[in-house]
Design a protein around this motif. Structure first.
Motif, short mmCIF file in Angstrom:
data_model
loop_
_atom_site.label_atom_id
_atom_site.label_comp_id
_atom_site.label_asym_id
_atom_site.label_seq_id
_atom_site.Cartn_x
_atom_site.Cartn_y
_atom_site.Cartn_z
N UNK A 152 0.63 -1.26 0.08
CA UNK A 152 -0.04 -0.07 -0.05
C UNK A 152 0.87 1.21 -0.19
N UNK A 153 2.00 1.13 0.89
CA UNK A 153 2.99 2.48 0.71
C UNK A 153 3.42 2.55 -0.56
N UNK A 154 4.02 1.48 -1.04
CA UNK A 154 4.64 1.79 -2.52
C UNK A 154 3.66 2.04 -3.61
N UNK A 155 2.33 1.58 -3.33
CA UNK A 155 1.23 1.49 -4.37
C UNK A 155 1.47 0.44 -5.40
N UNK A 156 2.17 -0.56 -5.07
CA UNK A 156 2.48 -1.85 -5.82
C UNK A 156 1.30 -3.05 -5.59
N UNK A 157 0.96 -3.72 -6.52
CA UNK A 157 0.18 -4.76 -6.20
C UNK A 157 0.82 -5.97 -5.65
N UNK A 158 1.98 -6.46 -6.40
CA UNK A 158 2.76 -7.49 -5.93
C UNK A 158 4.03 -7.29 -5.56
N UNK A 159 4.41 -7.28 -4.45
CA UNK A 159 5.79 -7.01 -3.75
C UNK A 159 6.48 -8.29 -3.55
N UNK A 160 7.88 -8.50 -3.89
CA UNK A 160 8.52 -9.65 -3.73
C UNK A 160 10.00 -9.46 -3.22
N UNK A 161 10.45 -10.13 -2.32
CA UNK A 161 11.68 -10.13 -1.84
C UNK A 161 12.92 -10.27 -2.87
N UNK A 162 14.05 -9.94 -2.83
CA UNK A 162 14.93 -10.32 -3.89
C UNK A 162 15.50 -11.77 -3.56
N UNK A 163 14.85 -12.34 -2.63
CA UNK A 163 15.34 -13.94 -2.48
C UNK A 163 14.32 -14.51 -3.38
N UNK A 164 12.94 -14.15 -3.52
CA UNK A 164 12.15 -14.67 -4.39
C UNK A 164 12.38 -14.46 -5.70
N UNK A 165 12.83 -13.46 -6.26
CA UNK A 165 13.54 -13.35 -7.53
C UNK A 165 14.43 -14.26 -7.83
N UNK A 166 15.72 -14.58 -6.99
CA UNK A 166 16.58 -15.39 -7.18
C UNK A 166 16.29 -16.69 -7.29
N UNK A 167 15.27 -17.39 -6.51
CA UNK A 167 14.83 -18.38 -6.75
C UNK A 167 13.76 -18.83 -7.96
N UNK A 168 13.22 -17.61 -8.32
CA UNK A 168 12.05 -17.68 -9.36
C UNK A 168 12.38 -18.05 -11.01
N UNK A 169 13.70 -18.06 -11.19
CA UNK A 169 14.38 -18.09 -12.44
C UNK A 169 13.98 -17.20 -13.37
N UNK A 170 14.33 -17.46 -14.58
CA UNK A 170 14.21 -16.16 -15.78
C UNK A 170 12.92 -16.11 -16.05
N UNK A 171 12.60 -14.67 -16.52
CA UNK A 171 11.28 -14.18 -17.15
C UNK A 171 10.31 -13.47 -16.44
N UNK A 172 11.00 -13.35 -14.90
CA UNK A 172 10.04 -12.49 -14.19
C UNK A 172 10.26 -10.88 -14.33
N UNK A 173 9.10 -10.41 -14.80
CA UNK A 173 9.11 -8.90 -15.01
C UNK A 173 8.78 -7.88 -14.06
N UNK A 174 9.88 -7.07 -13.70
CA UNK A 174 9.63 -6.38 -12.81
C UNK A 174 9.54 -4.69 -12.95
N UNK A 175 8.92 -3.94 -12.08
CA UNK A 175 8.71 -2.46 -12.35
C UNK A 175 9.81 -1.82 -11.33
N UNK A 176 9.18 -1.32 -10.41
CA UNK A 176 9.94 -0.61 -9.32
C UNK A 176 10.80 -1.57 -8.37
#
Length: 692
Positions: free
Chosen positions: A317-341
């Motif tokens: 809510x503070x960031x006005x983002x719908x989905x917020x993920x930690x960098x650990x999630x991104x590291x484990x998720x593999x390629x193709x994850x699209x990020x905004x801010x």
């Protein structure tokens, strides 16, 4: 009455058991084999099942396994009948989920003792569940009360392990946490039944992508959802847990977009705030705690990973983002994850930060398409039941919280600890009438003084009052004009409703009339009221109760039209929804009624102009144009008596008053704009010259 299903292929034993239990007052149904027993169980939903083991077509073990796998029957108590020396059957039965067994042959006393033991055990489990539900509901109620009061929200999701819980397993997993933003603002405008319906529909939609992507240990708490994604738990998909969690989160966002359309159609014209959700994702070690017996246990994911996912959801809510993920999630998720801010959030303690990213999409690989859509669909019924229970509980909790807040207003007195409601702090009571209490309050965000009107909407005789209360907000929320009162907020419980509106420290126009008014001031007031009428008439609204008490004064001398409680829309479909007034009823204040209002005829925008003419006469002379000893005589004056003459000093304004107060609507100004144009061209100019 307790219903017991007897499944036994031996006629003598079956009939004997039936006879004994019927004498004890139990309702009995029976079957001669496991297949029939399963059918009868699904049809009758008995409280307890007593079944033999060795039977044709389907034996007792097979029937027991089918019962435990059934979403509806799974918790039903089952007693198996075994041979005295058949220890293997006893062990197999208990392993399969039997609650007790009774060795043949048995006496009447042995049967009744075993039966009573099972029923007591069932009662203890139900009482434990009911107690847990009450405790959770009370926790939610306290949390929602704090939220309504504007204080910092406590642990709304109650993430600590339940009392008596023990550690079951520890896994590396990705935790998904979601919540509805501004849920109390939604719930305030709906009844308990509607809140439960809103939540049930919402959870039904967002659970689908969670289940399809392998989410487990789903937990519904209030308006929040938690799910765990682990590589160890899902054997049918090689996709990383973090990737499946991201896929589920994006699927939830898409489902929410469709849900908004449903919400807009289901609760049209209810003034609901925009619907939005926040989702937090974090990877790490998760402890699965469990509470209960083998067949009746509740699992609760706990630990720092769960708490961190909840923190990220809150940050959405503070960031006005719908989905917020930690960098650990991104590291484990593999390629193709699209990020905004991308940013860093402070966590746990001061100067400890975590890198997080906004997830906006996922480029699906062929492997994603092959394995990302089927894991836990078989749990859909179980989840649906949990959703229903949670929705009803949450509705009671949030409505109960608001109910407590509004009920406390009745006893509010100066010197008490300030009461807070959804960002407003009460300072004092300034009036009451009928079922409405009026308080002066302060909007905590900016210190703005507001008026808080609270309506007691309980009881059968209040439907019209509540209808007008809702109508007033519905009308004014559509109008933004400097000469119309500002409405800031509205909320409901099942028994109360409130409106937060603009506060006028200088009061209404009545005090100024008593002091005497110059012609130029009268013209200026009439002009501003005409501007307000123009604004509402353009939106198809007729005020129907124009009088000095409904014209409020601001510190700068301008005025605003207020009190739209009996206003009416000119659109037929809105007439049906917004008012219960029947044809022929007299509505409005008698001294300011138009002839058509006085005679119960059709009301138009010219009806408001007539009332403005009466007000103009009173402002110029200090007296109302028509007075009478009885209501009927007063109404007759409005219908047929000629318009009185103004004093000679105000003769220049007589044509304006005459036209405003013409008996036939067609003889009056066609619109407020025509009146304004007349002032601009003639009477107003002459009056201003006289003033100089």
């Amino acid at each position: 009455m307790t219903t017991i299903l007897i499944v036994e292929d031996d006629d003598a034993i079956r009939n004997n058991v039936i006879r004994m239990l019927k004498l004890e007052g139990y309702e009995i149904v029976s079957a001669t084999n496991g297949r029939q027993g399963l059918e009868r169980a699904r049809a009758e939903r008995p409280d307890l099942i007593i079944s033999d083991i060795g039977m044709p077509e389907m034996d007792g073990f097979e029937m027991l396994e089918a019962i435990r796998a059934d979403d509806v029957l799974g918790s039903t108590s089952v007693m198996l009948l075994t041979a005295l020396d058949d220890r293997a059957s006893m062990r197999r039965g208990m392993t399969a989920g039997a609650d007790d067994y009774l060795a043949k042959p048995f006496t009447r006393v042995e049967l009744l003792d075993a039966l009573q033991g099972l029923l007591k055990k069932k009662g203890r489990i139900e009482a434990s569940i009911e107690s847990a539900v009450r405790e959770r509901e009370e926790h939610l109620r306290r949390a929602f009360t704090e939220s309504l009061g504007g204080r910092a929200l406590p642990d709304k999701f109650a993430l600590a392990p339940p009392k008596g819980a023990i550690t079951d397993t520890v896994v590396e997993a990705t935790v998904l946490f979601s919540d509805i933003r501004g849920f109390t603002s939604l719930a305030e405008k709906l009844s308990s039944r509607e809140v439960a319906e809103l939540l049930t529909e919402y959870f039904d939609r967002i659970c689908e992508p969670v289940l399809k992507n392998g989410g487990q240990h789903l937990r519904f708490i209030g308006d929040g959802l938690m799910a765990v994604f682990s590589d160890n738990m899902v054997e049918t998909s090689p996709l990383p847990a973090a990737r499946r969690a991201i896929s589920a989160a994006l699927g939830m966002a898409l489902s929410t977009q469709d849900y908004r359309s449903w919400l807009g159609q289901r609760f049209a014209q209810r003034g609901l705030p925009a619907f939005a959700i926040g989702i937090g994702l974090h990877c790490g070690e998760v402890t699965i705690a469990r509470l209960g017996t083998t067949n009746n246990k509740e699992t609760t994911p706990i630990g720092d990973t769960v708490n961190m996912a909840a923190r990220l959801e809150s940050a959405s809510k503070e960031l006005n983002w719908t989905v917020v993920a930690s960098n650990v999630v991104l590291e484990h998720a593999g390629e193709g994850v699209l990020t905004g801010g991308i940013t860093s959030l402070e966590v746990r303690a001061k100067n400890v930060f975590m890198d997080v990213a906004e997830i906006v999409g996922l480029d699906a690989s062929e492997e994603d398409k092959l394995f990302g859509m089927a894991t836990l669909a078989d749990r859909a019924n179980e989840v649906r039941e949990a959703v229903q229970i949670n929705s009803e509980m949450t509705a009671r909790a949030v409505k109960g919280a608001l109910q407590s807040k509004l009920s406390a207003f009745k006893d509010f007195a100066p010197g008490d600890e300030p009461l807070r409601l959804k960002g407003y702090r009460l300072t004092r009571k300034i009036g009451s009438g009928g079922m409405t209490e009026v308080f002066l309050a302060v909007r905590e965000a900016d210190g703005l003084p507001v008026v808080l009107k609270v309506l007691d909407a309980s009881g059968k005789a209040t439907s019209e009052h509540l209808s007008r209360f809702i109508q007033e907000y519905t009308i004014l929320s559509r109008i933004d004009h400097p000469n119309v009162i500002r409405i800031y907020d509205q909320g409901f419980t099942d028994d109360h409703a409130y409106i937060a509106m603009e506060y006028f420290e200088h009061g209404d126009l009545r005090a100024e009339i008593k002091m005497g008014m110059t012609p130029s001031r009268v013209v200026e007031i009439v002009r501003e009221v005409a501007l307000a009428l123009e604004a509402i008439h353009e939106r198809g609204i007729i005020h129907r109760d124009l009088k000095p008490e409904n014209v409020m004064r601001r510190p700068d001398g301008t005025v605003a039209l207020a009190d739209f409680g009996i206003a009416k829309s000119m659109m037929q479909q809105e007439n049906m929804a917004l008012t219960q007034t029947k044809h022929g009823d007299v509505v409005g204040t008698p001294y300011y009624l138009s002839p058509e209002q006085a005679s119960g005829q059709a009301i138009t925008t010219q009806s408001d102009l007539y009332s403005l003419g009466v007000m103009m006469f009173e402002m110029l002379t200090g007296q109302r144009p028509f007075r009478a000893e009885t209501l009927n005589l007063l109404l007759a004056h409005h219908v047929s008596a000629p318009t009185p003459r103004l004093p000679e000093a105000h003769a220049a304004l007589q044509p304006v008053v005459d036209r405003l107060m013409a008996k036939k609507p067609a003889d009056r100004y066609a619109s407020a704009r025509e009146l304004l144009d007349d002032f601009a061209e003639g009477a107003l100019s002459r009056t201003l010259v006289e003033r100089r």
